[in-house]
Design a protein around this motif. Structure first.
Motif, PDB file in Angstrom:
ATOM      1  N   ASP A  82       0.831  -1.210   0.000  1.00 28.38           N
ATOM      2  CA  ASP A  82       0.000   0.000   0.000  1.00 28.38           C
ATOM      3  C   ASP A  82       0.865   1.260   0.000  1.00 28.38           C
ATOM      4  N   ARG A  83       1.953   1.244   0.775  1.00 27.28           N
ATOM      5  CA  ARG A  83       2.824   2.435   0.839  1.00 27.28           C
ATOM      6  C   ARG A  83       3.549   2.676  -0.483  1.00 27.28           C
ATOM      7  N   ILE A  84       3.857   1.619  -1.216  1.00 24.05           N
ATOM      8  CA  ILE A  84       4.504   1.784  -2.526  1.00 24.05           C
ATOM      9  C   ILE A  84       3.614   2.623  -3.435  1.00 24.05           C
ATOM     10  N   PHE A  85       2.323   2.294  -3.449  1.00 25.10           N
ATOM     11  CA  PHE A  85       1.389   3.058  -4.276  1.00 25.10           C
ATOM     12  C   PHE A  85       1.170   4.454  -3.709  1.00 25.10           C
ATOM     13  N   GLN A  86       0.986   4.543  -2.399  1.00 22.40           N
ATOM     14  CA  GLN A  86       0.691   5.837  -1.786  1.00 22.40           C
ATOM     15  C   GLN A  86       1.818   6.839  -1.974  1.00 22.40           C
ATOM     16  N   SER A  87       3.068   6.385  -1.804  1.00 22.30           N
ATOM     17  CA  SER A  87       4.208   7.297  -1.928  1.00 22.30           C
ATOM     18  C   SER A  87       4.364   7.822  -3.347  1.00 22.30           C
ATOM     19  N   ALA A  88       3.819   7.087  -4.320  1.00 16.16           N
ATOM     20  CA  ALA A  88       3.886   7.529  -5.720  1.00 16.16           C
ATOM     21  C   ALA A  88       2.631   8.278  -6.137  1.00 16.16           C
ATOM     22  N   GLY A  89       1.686   8.426  -5.192  1.00 21.69           N
ATOM     23  CA  GLY A  89       0.451   9.116  -5.516  1.00 21.69           C
ATOM     24  C   GLY A  89      -0.442   8.332  -6.457  1.00 21.69           C
ATOM     25  N   VAL A  90      -0.374   7.004  -6.369  1.00 21.64           N
ATOM     26  CA  VAL A  90      -1.127   6.129  -7.275  1.00 21.64           C
ATOM     27  C   VAL A  90      -2.228   5.414  -6.507  1.00 21.64           C
ATOM     28  N   THR A  91      -3.423   5.419  -7.066  1.00 18.28           N
ATOM     29  CA  THR A  91      -4.516   4.603  -6.530  1.00 18.28           C
ATOM     30  C   THR A  91      -4.601   3.343  -7.389  1.00 18.28           C
ATOM     31  N   PRO A  92      -4.218   2.201  -6.852  1.00 14.12           N
ATOM     32  CA  PRO A  92      -4.145   0.994  -7.696  1.00 14.12           C
ATOM     33  C   PRO A  92      -5.519   0.483  -8.106  1.00 14.12           C
ATOM     34  N   ARG A  93      -5.575  -0.120  -9.277  1.00 16.07           N
ATOM     35  CA  ARG A  93      -6.777  -0.823  -9.733  1.00 16.07           C
ATOM     36  C   ARG A  93      -6.670  -2.270  -9.239  1.00 16.07           C
ATOM     37  N   ILE A  94      -7.310  -2.566  -8.128  1.00 18.83           N
ATOM     38  CA  ILE A  94      -7.191  -3.891  -7.520  1.00 18.83           C
ATOM     39  C   ILE A  94      -8.271  -4.808  -8.079  1.00 18.83           C
ATOM     40  N   LEU A  95      -7.822  -5.828  -8.809  1.00 18.03           N
ATOM     41  CA  LEU A  95      -8.737  -6.801  -9.398  1.00 18.03           C
ATOM     42  C   LEU A  95      -9.389  -7.634  -8.304  1.00 18.03           C
ATOM     43  N   PHE A  96      -8.581  -8.163  -7.387  1.00 17.25           N
ATOM     44  CA  PHE A  96      -9.077  -8.802  -6.176  1.00 17.25           C
ATOM     45  C   PHE A  96      -7.919  -9.017  -5.218  1.00 17.25           C
ATOM     46  N   GLU A  97      -8.240  -9.410  -4.001  1.00 12.58           N
ATOM     47  CA  GLU A  97      -7.245  -9.668  -2.962  1.00 12.58           C
ATOM     48  C   GLU A  97      -7.115 -11.166  -2.750  1.00 12.58           C
ATOM     49  N   SER A  98      -5.872 -11.630  -2.565  1.00 10.84           N
ATOM     50  CA  SER A  98      -5.606 -13.056  -2.411  1.00 10.84           C
ATOM     51  C   SER A  98      -4.956 -13.334  -1.061  1.00 10.84           C
ATOM     52  N   GLU A  99      -4.877 -14.620  -0.715  1.00 11.77           N
ATOM     53  CA  GLU A  99      -4.198 -15.023   0.518  1.00 11.77           C
ATOM     54  C   GLU A  99      -2.882 -15.732   0.234  1.00 11.77           C
ATOM     55  N   HIS A 100      -2.468 -15.762  -1.035  1.00 11.10           N
ATOM     56  CA  HIS A 100      -1.245 -16.482  -1.381  1.00 11.10           C
ATOM     57  C   HIS A 100      -0.477 -15.739  -2.476  1.00 11.10           C
ATOM     58  N   ASN A 101       0.834 -15.611  -2.288  1.00 11.05           N
ATOM     59  CA  ASN A 101       1.674 -15.035  -3.333  1.00 11.05           C
ATOM     60  C   ASN A 101       1.646 -15.880  -4.595  1.00 11.05           C
ATOM     61  N   LEU A 102       1.528 -17.192  -4.440  1.00 11.86           N
ATOM     62  CA  LEU A 102       1.504 -18.065  -5.614  1.00 11.86           C
ATOM     63  C   LEU A 102       0.249 -17.824  -6.453  1.00 11.86           C
ATOM     64  N   THR A 103      -0.841 -17.418  -5.813  1.00  9.01           N
ATOM     65  CA  THR A 103      -2.046 -17.066  -6.564  1.00  9.01           C
ATOM     66  C   THR A 103      -1.795 -15.834  -7.411  1.00  9.01           C
ATOM     67  N   ILE A 104      -1.117 -14.851  -6.834  1.00  3.89           N
ATOM     68  CA  ILE A 104      -0.783 -13.644  -7.591  1.00  3.89           C
ATOM     69  C   ILE A 104       0.053 -14.010  -8.808  1.00  3.89           C
ATOM     70  N   ILE A 105       1.065 -14.856  -8.612  1.00  4.55           N
ATOM     71  CA  ILE A 105       1.933 -15.258  -9.717  1.00  4.55           C
ATOM     72  C   ILE A 105       1.131 -15.978 -10.795  1.00  4.55           C
ATOM     73  N   THR A 106       0.225 -16.859 -10.406  1.00  3.47           N
ATOM     74  CA  THR A 106      -0.592 -17.588 -11.375  1.00  3.47           C
ATOM     75  C   THR A 106      -1.459 -16.641 -12.188  1.00  3.47           C
ATOM     76  N   MET A 107      -2.051 -15.653 -11.529  1.00  4.79           N
ATOM     77  CA  MET A 107      -2.889 -14.688 -12.237  1.00  4.79           C
ATOM     78  C   MET A 107      -2.076 -13.876 -13.247  1.00  4.79           C
ATOM     79  N   VAL A 108      -0.853 -13.516 -12.856  1.00  6.23           N
ATOM     80  CA  VAL A 108       0.014 -12.771 -13.774  1.00  6.23           C
ATOM     81  C   VAL A 108       0.416 -13.661 -14.945  1.00  6.23           C
TER      82      VAL A 108
END
Length: 312
Positions: free
Chosen positions: A209-235
């Protein structure tokens, strides 16, 4: 005093149920209730509020269990000190790790640890960071393996820095955006892209969240996951971008392109123990093995960086 009986009371607190506690302790519910009633008569006060849903400790019960945990911790320390000076290494070590990387790391270190200390019984648990820290504070866990920011340290625990870890931006390998990005990436360059991120209960989320906030960016969040591997699979399937710890990228991951982020946002991988417990030889070796396992993967990151530069 029979310290085993202290474990009975703590198990009732842990499960919130006499029947569940009795099953885990391999005793009958009636025997467990009789022990509790006898103890309460000695103390002259109830230790639990009896309800249909869950047994909760009274104020007296909380005090009793706090000291019960301390007494059991002293016993464990005494056994470990004696084992160290007599070189007869045995007994249990409770260790917890998160899902994903934690399971993989434990599978790697366990054969080596067991060959060194065949008499030591590791008691592994798969728990989120928040639950690990709570059990460590209660001295019901010997070693927790967590990723944290240093700002979250407390005086109740001792932290052993196993590894320093940067966070990486990952995008689909076939995405047109990939060819326009240069390492390190400014998060504003992908401000219009959809992201999948970890949910709020994970310690990585405030950093993201701070990475986006410090850059003044409001991210487009598709959904929230409970696993990093899920994020990798979606990418990998071209649906989004993500921000994940570098650990998951060592060795290369097909279908994605990884980039460092500007400012190199990071966190640390710690082995955490309760403050003041005796660190036996096996515990120190266990922490050492985790560090060796983590750093053995660094060479793969070097290879991946080289491959990426060749693509550019």
């Amino acid at each position: 005093m029979d310290l085993k009986k202290l474990e009975y009371i703590l198990e009732i607190e842990r499960t919130g149920s006499v029947s569940d506690a009795a099953r885990r302790l391999d005793v009958t519910p009636s025997a467990l209730v009789q022990h509790l009633q006898k103890l309460e008569r000695e103390l002259g006060t109830p230790l639990f509020h009896r309800t249909k849903g869950k047994w909760l400790p009274t104020q007296a019960g909380k005090i009793y269990m706090e000291y019960a945990r301390q007494m059991l911790s002293v016993r464990r320390d005494a056994y470990r000190i004696i084992n160290d000076i007599t070189t007869s290494q045995n007994g249990p070590i409770s260790i917890a790790f998160s899902s994903g990387r934690g399971v993989h790391q434990f599978a790697q270190i366990y054969p080596r640890f067991h060959s060194l200390y065949p008499g030591v019984r590791l008691q592994p648990m798969e728990l989120c960071v928040r639950d690990q820290l709570e059990l460590l504070r209660q001295r019901e866990l010997d070693v927790g393996l967590v990723c944290l920011e240093k700002a979250l340290h407390t005086h109740e625990l001792q932290y052993f820095d196993v590894a320093h870890e940067n966070l990486s931006l990952i995008v689909p390998a076939g995405h047109p955006l990939r060819s326009r990005l240069r390492d390190p990436v400014d998060i504003r360059d992908v401000a219009e892209e959809p992201f999948v991120v970890l949910s709020q209960q994970f310690t990585l989320r405030p950093i993201v969240d701070r990475i986006f906030q410090s850059a003044g960016v409001t991210p487009r969040i598709l959904f929230e996951s409970e696993h990093n591997l899920t994020i990798i699979t979606m990418v990998q399937h071209g649906l989004c971008c993500g921000i994940v710890p570098e650990y998951y990228l060592y060795g290369g991951v097909p279908g994605i392109q990884a980039f460092h982020l500007a400012g190199l946002p990071n966190w640390h991988f710690y082995a955490v123990c309760p403050q003041g417990i005796y660190l036996s030889g096996p515990i120190r070796k266990l922490i050492q093995l985790y560090g060796e396992t983590y750093h053995s993967r660094v060479e793969y990151r070097t290879q991946l960086d080289k491959q990426q530069k060749e693509l550019w």
